[in-house]
Design a protein around this motif. Sequence first.
Motif, PDB file in Angstrom:
ATOM      1  N   SER A  32       0.838  -1.206   0.000  1.00 20.76           N
ATOM      2  CA  SER A  32       0.000   0.000   0.000  1.00 20.76           C
ATOM      3  C   SER A  32       0.870   1.252   0.000  1.00 20.76           C
ATOM      4  CB  SER A  32      -0.931   0.006   1.218  1.00 20.76           C
ATOM      5  OG  SER A  32      -1.873  -1.036   1.140  1.00 20.76           O
ATOM      6  N   ALA A  33       1.883   1.282   0.857  1.00 26.14           N
ATOM      7  CA  ALA A  33       2.776   2.441   0.930  1.00 26.14           C
ATOM      8  C   ALA A  33       3.557   2.615  -0.370  1.00 26.14           C
ATOM      9  CB  ALA A  33       3.725   2.290   2.113  1.00 26.14           C
ATOM     10  N   PHE A  34       4.016   1.508  -0.944  1.00 22.56           N
ATOM     11  CA  PHE A  34       4.758   1.549  -2.200  1.00 22.56           C
ATOM     12  C   PHE A  34       3.886   2.115  -3.322  1.00 22.56           C
ATOM     13  CE2 PHE A  34       6.011  -0.645  -6.180  1.00 22.56           C
ATOM     14  CZ  PHE A  34       7.294  -0.127  -6.318  1.00 22.56           C
ATOM     15  N   LEU A  35       2.658   1.613  -3.446  1.00 23.49           N
ATOM     16  CA  LEU A  35       1.779   2.110  -4.506  1.00 23.49           C
ATOM     17  C   LEU A  35       1.347   3.543  -4.250  1.00 23.49           C
ATOM     18  CD1 LEU A  35      -0.330  -1.041  -5.405  1.00 23.49           C
ATOM     19  CD2 LEU A  35       1.663  -0.086  -6.575  1.00 23.49           C
ATOM     20  N   ASP A  36       1.153   3.927  -2.988  1.00 21.97           N
ATOM     21  CA  ASP A  36       0.875   5.330  -2.682  1.00 21.97           C
ATOM     22  C   ASP A  36       1.995   6.221  -3.211  1.00 21.97           C
ATOM     23  OD1 ASP A  36      -1.634   5.587  -1.503  1.00 21.97           O
ATOM     24  OD2 ASP A  36      -0.887   5.390   0.548  1.00 21.97           O
ATOM     25  N   ALA A  37       3.236   5.834  -2.935  1.00 22.72           N
ATOM     26  CA  ALA A  37       4.389   6.642  -3.326  1.00 22.72           C
ATOM     27  C   ALA A  37       4.656   6.632  -4.828  1.00 22.72           C
ATOM     28  CB  ALA A  37       5.634   6.151  -2.579  1.00 22.72           C
ATOM     29  N   GLN A  38       4.441   5.491  -5.471  1.00 21.35           N
ATOM     30  CA  GLN A  38       4.813   5.343  -6.876  1.00 21.35           C
ATOM     31  C   GLN A  38       3.697   5.652  -7.877  1.00 21.35           C
ATOM     32  OE1 GLN A  38       7.991   4.690  -7.820  1.00 21.35           O
ATOM     33  NE2 GLN A  38       8.531   4.743  -5.663  1.00 21.35           N
ATOM     34  N   VAL A  39       2.445   5.445  -7.474  1.00 19.48           N
ATOM     35  CA  VAL A  39       1.340   5.545  -8.437  1.00 19.48           C
ATOM     36  C   VAL A  39       0.185   6.408  -7.920  1.00 19.48           C
ATOM     37  CG1 VAL A  39      -0.362   4.247  -9.783  1.00 19.48           C
ATOM     38  CG2 VAL A  39       1.879   3.242  -9.340  1.00 19.48           C
ATOM     39  N   LEU A  40      -0.372   6.032  -6.797  1.00 13.36           N
ATOM     40  CA  LEU A  40      -1.652   6.592  -6.364  1.00 13.36           C
ATOM     41  C   LEU A  40      -1.590   8.075  -6.025  1.00 13.36           C
ATOM     42  CD1 LEU A  40      -2.842   3.560  -4.229  1.00 13.36           C
ATOM     43  CD2 LEU A  40      -3.340   4.072  -6.639  1.00 13.36           C
ATOM     44  N   ARG A  41      -0.452   8.559  -5.564  1.00 11.02           N
ATOM     45  CA  ARG A  41      -0.345   9.988  -5.243  1.00 11.02           C
ATOM     46  C   ARG A  41      -0.445  10.861  -6.493  1.00 11.02           C
ATOM     47  NH1 ARG A  41       4.563  12.579  -5.859  1.00 11.02           N
ATOM     48  NH2 ARG A  41       6.192  11.267  -6.744  1.00 11.02           N
ATOM     49  N   LEU A  42      -0.291  10.249  -7.643  1.00  7.81           N
ATOM     50  CA  LEU A  42      -0.357  10.976  -8.908  1.00  7.81           C
ATOM     51  C   LEU A  42      -1.714  10.846  -9.590  1.00  7.81           C
ATOM     52  CD1 LEU A  42       3.132   9.858 -10.238  1.00  7.81           C
ATOM     53  CD2 LEU A  42       2.558  11.980  -9.043  1.00  7.81           C
ATOM     54  N   CYS A  43      -2.687  10.285  -8.889  1.00 11.77           N
ATOM     55  CA  CYS A  43      -4.008  10.036  -9.456  1.00 11.77           C
ATOM     56  C   CYS A  43      -5.056  10.924  -8.792  1.00 11.77           C
ATOM     57  CB  CYS A  43      -4.388   8.564  -9.263  1.00 11.77           C
ATOM     58  SG  CYS A  43      -3.234   7.419 -10.055  1.00 11.77           S
ATOM     59  N   ALA A  44      -6.175  11.079  -9.466  1.00 13.23           N
ATOM     60  CA  ALA A  44      -7.284  11.865  -8.921  1.00 13.23           C
ATOM     61  C   ALA A  44      -8.452  10.942  -8.627  1.00 13.23           C
ATOM     62  CB  ALA A  44      -7.705  12.935  -9.918  1.00 13.23           C
ATOM     63  N   TYR A  45      -8.966  11.035  -7.382  1.00 11.13           N
ATOM     64  CA  TYR A  45     -10.114  10.239  -6.958  1.00 11.13           C
ATOM     65  C   TYR A  45     -10.634  10.849  -5.659  1.00 11.13           C
ATOM     66  CZ  TYR A  45      -6.400   8.153  -4.132  1.00 11.13           C
ATOM     67  OH  TYR A  45      -5.335   7.961  -3.290  1.00 11.13           O
ATOM     68  N   ALA A  46     -11.900  10.639  -5.382  1.00 12.34           N
ATOM     69  CA  ALA A  46     -12.509  11.161  -4.159  1.00 12.34           C
ATOM     70  C   ALA A  46     -12.122  10.287  -2.974  1.00 12.34           C
ATOM     71  CB  ALA A  46     -14.023  11.202  -4.309  1.00 12.34           C
ATOM     72  N   VAL A  47     -11.906  10.940  -1.818  1.00 14.15           N
ATOM     73  CA  VAL A  47     -11.511  10.216  -0.610  1.00 14.15           C
ATOM     74  C   VAL A  47     -12.455  10.527   0.545  1.00 14.15           C
ATOM     75  CG1 VAL A  47      -9.077  10.132  -1.267  1.00 14.15           C
ATOM     76  CG2 VAL A  47      -9.909  12.028   0.121  1.00 14.15           C
ATOM     77  N   GLY A 111      11.462  -6.805  -6.748  1.00 14.70           N
ATOM     78  CA  GLY A 111      10.586  -6.495  -5.627  1.00 14.70           C
ATOM     79  C   GLY A 111      10.219  -5.020  -5.519  1.00 14.70           C
ATOM     80  N   ARG A 112      10.970  -4.155  -6.190  1.00 10.53           N
ATOM     81  CA  ARG A 112      10.686  -2.718  -6.173  1.00 10.53           C
ATOM     82  C   ARG A 112      10.072  -2.251  -7.489  1.00 10.53           C
ATOM     83  NH1 ARG A 112       9.868   0.190  -2.171  1.00 10.53           N
ATOM     84  NH2 ARG A 112      10.727   1.981  -3.223  1.00 10.53           N
ATOM     85  N   GLN A 113       9.641  -3.177  -8.310  1.00 10.54           N
ATOM     86  CA  GLN A 113       8.947  -2.837  -9.545  1.00 10.54           C
ATOM     87  C   GLN A 113       7.445  -2.925  -9.321  1.00 10.54           C
ATOM     88  OE1 GLN A 113      10.416  -5.597 -12.447  1.00 10.54           O
ATOM     89  NE2 GLN A 113      12.485  -4.777 -12.385  1.00 10.54           N
ATOM     90  N   ILE A 114       6.710  -2.178 -10.106  1.00  9.34           N
ATOM     91  CA  ILE A 114       5.250  -2.241 -10.024  1.00  9.34           C
ATOM     92  C   ILE A 114       4.801  -3.493 -10.773  1.00  9.34           C
ATOM     93  CG2 ILE A 114       3.091  -1.095 -10.625  1.00  9.34           C
ATOM     94  CD1 ILE A 114       4.726   1.572 -10.419  1.00  9.34           C
ATOM     95  N   ALA A 115       4.048  -4.317 -10.088  1.00 10.47           N
ATOM     96  CA  ALA A 115       3.572  -5.571 -10.681  1.00 10.47           C
ATOM     97  C   ALA A 115       2.674  -5.273 -11.886  1.00 10.47           C
ATOM     98  CB  ALA A 115       2.795  -6.370  -9.643  1.00 10.47           C
ATOM     99  N   PRO A 116       2.806  -6.024 -12.969  1.00 10.49           N
ATOM    100  CA  PRO A 116       1.952  -5.802 -14.134  1.00 10.49           C
ATOM    101  C   PRO A 116       0.463  -5.846 -13.805  1.00 10.49           C
ATOM    102  CG  PRO A 116       3.771  -7.242 -14.711  1.00 10.49           C
ATOM    103  CD  PRO A 116       3.827  -7.056 -13.218  1.00 10.49           C
ATOM    104  N   ALA A 117       0.049  -6.707 -12.897  1.00  9.19           N
ATOM    105  CA  ALA A 117      -1.374  -6.816 -12.550  1.00  9.19           C
ATOM    106  C   ALA A 117      -1.896  -5.571 -11.827  1.00  9.19           C
ATOM    107  CB  ALA A 117      -1.616  -8.061 -11.706  1.00  9.19           C
ATOM    108  N   VAL A 118      -1.000  -4.771 -11.254  1.00 15.09           N
ATOM    109  CA  VAL A 118      -1.419  -3.490 -10.665  1.00 15.09           C
ATOM    110  C   VAL A 118      -2.021  -2.613 -11.755  1.00 15.09           C
ATOM    111  CG1 VAL A 118      -0.566  -1.325  -9.656  1.00 15.09           C
ATOM    112  CG2 VAL A 118       0.184  -3.526  -8.736  1.00 15.09           C
ATOM    113  N   TRP A 119      -1.338  -2.560 -12.888  1.00 13.42           N
ATOM    114  CA  TRP A 119      -1.837  -1.735 -14.001  1.00 13.42           C
ATOM    115  C   TRP A 119      -3.164  -2.267 -14.516  1.00 13.42           C
ATOM    116  CZ3 TRP A 119       0.261   2.551 -13.339  1.00 13.42           C
ATOM    117  CH2 TRP A 119       1.616   2.684 -13.027  1.00 13.42           C
ATOM    118  N   ASP A 120      -3.330  -3.582 -14.524  1.00 10.73           N
ATOM    119  CA  ASP A 120      -4.613  -4.158 -14.938  1.00 10.73           C
ATOM    120  C   ASP A 120      -5.734  -3.657 -14.032  1.00 10.73           C
ATOM    121  OD1 ASP A 120      -3.199  -5.582 -16.849  1.00 10.73           O
ATOM    122  OD2 ASP A 120      -3.212  -7.457 -15.688  1.00 10.73           O
TER     123      ASP A 120
END
Length: 139
Positions: A32-47, A111-120
């Motif tokens: 969760s922390a990894f995806l927050d830092a690498q992907v999700l912080r750059l996205c727009a969505y309601a929280v 282990g520090r790469q974004i898994a392909p299934a994340v993008w799916d």
Amino acid sequence: MARVYATAAQYEDYTGVTPAPVDIETRLRRASAFLDAQVLRLCAYAVDDGGLPSDPVVAQAFTDAVCAQAEWGVDVGDVTGAAAVGWGDVEIGSVRLRRSVTATSGDQSPGRQIAPAVWDALRSPDLTPDLFVLGAVAT
């Protein structure tokens, strides 16, 4: 406080692996922390007030993405990047691998790469632009 987007039960549902690895809570927290830092912080969505996605479709996509990232870490056996650091020469039988120790960081490890299934999960057609925008950066 760090946001965790998936539970052990959700991991088991996603992967079909029961029981989940004994350290799955730690792996889900790190994913969760990894995806927050690498992907999700750059996205727009309601929280909601806790910073979690308020839309159930987006929340499910985040759960799937975190489960995919945690599964990736289990599969490659390295979630910290430490396994990719520190070797210069390795020989196994007739195979010899060489790289500069000083030019290597853990960021290049599987282990520090974004898994392909994340993008799916995050490119699901259910994530319409009114719910989620991947890669949105605003000021």
